[in-house]
Scaffold this active site. Structure first.
Site, PDB file in Angstrom:
ATOM      1  CB  ALA A  24      22.133 -46.638   8.065  1.00  0.00           C
ATOM      2  N   GLY A  27      20.558 -41.430   6.305  1.00  0.00           N
ATOM      3  CA  GLY A  27      19.240 -41.521   6.942  1.00  0.00           C
ATOM      4  C   GLY A  27      19.254 -41.091   8.391  1.00  0.00           C
ATOM      5  CG  ASP A  28      22.134 -40.853  12.410  1.00  0.00           C
ATOM      6  OD1 ASP A  28      21.322 -41.117  13.326  1.00  0.00           O
ATOM      7  OD2 ASP A  28      23.167 -40.179  12.591  1.00  0.00           O
ATOM      8  CB  ALA A  29      21.966 -36.654   8.652  1.00  0.00           C
ATOM      9  CD  GLU A  32      20.233 -35.820  15.847  1.00  0.00           C
ATOM     10  OE1 GLU A  32      20.426 -35.020  16.776  1.00  0.00           O
ATOM     11  OE2 GLU A  32      20.821 -36.893  15.748  1.00  0.00           O
TER      12      GLU A  32
END
Length: 142
Positions: A24, A27-29, A32
């Protein structure tokens, strides 16, 4: 090791060895960056407006909704990664996020991290395009 993550995709088995929260994290980067690219594709605007539009994609409730849109379209391995992320024991929940939404958002981010690390960028783009399509349909701008 770090260079390997960017130069050579990991095998699904190797990528699955990362904790769901580590998936995560990356994955967040990735998510975004996709959201920012989508916002910029809509045309130039003051940075504050670009940021506001991006937040519309990356808020926990928007990501949770995206996860629900994608779930019926995922293969078994992708569902397993999303579920691992959703069920991960997070240290906190954002103060303005519903805990269930936050869990699904974490699951979506884990999925995007997994797909990125395994080099499945075409699948990332495909799933993100489905999210955009659903978001536009919900806004009545198809």
């Amino acid at each position: 090791m770090l260079a390997d993550l960017f130069d050579t995709p990991l095998s699904p088995t190797h990528a699955a060895q990362f904790s769901p929260l580590a998936l995560a994290f990356i994955g967040d980067a990735v998510y975004e960056l996709l959201a920012r690219g989508q916002v910029l594709a809509g045309g130039s605007a003051p940075v504050g407006k670009l940021h506001h539009r991006t937040v519309g994609f990356v808020r926990a409730d928007a990501q949770a909704q995206a996860a629900h849109v994608l779930l019926p379209l995922l293969d078994e391995a992708e569902i397993a990664v999303l579920r691992r992320g959703r069920n991960a024991n997070t240290a906190h929940v954002a103060k303005h996020a519903d805990p269930i939404d936050y869990r699904y958002a974490t699951g979506l981010e884990a999925l995007f991290g997994y797909l990125y690390l395994t080099g499945r960028t075409d699948r990332l783009r495909q799933l993100f395009a489905l999210i955009i399509k659903e978001k536009e349909a919900a806004a009545g701008t198809t």
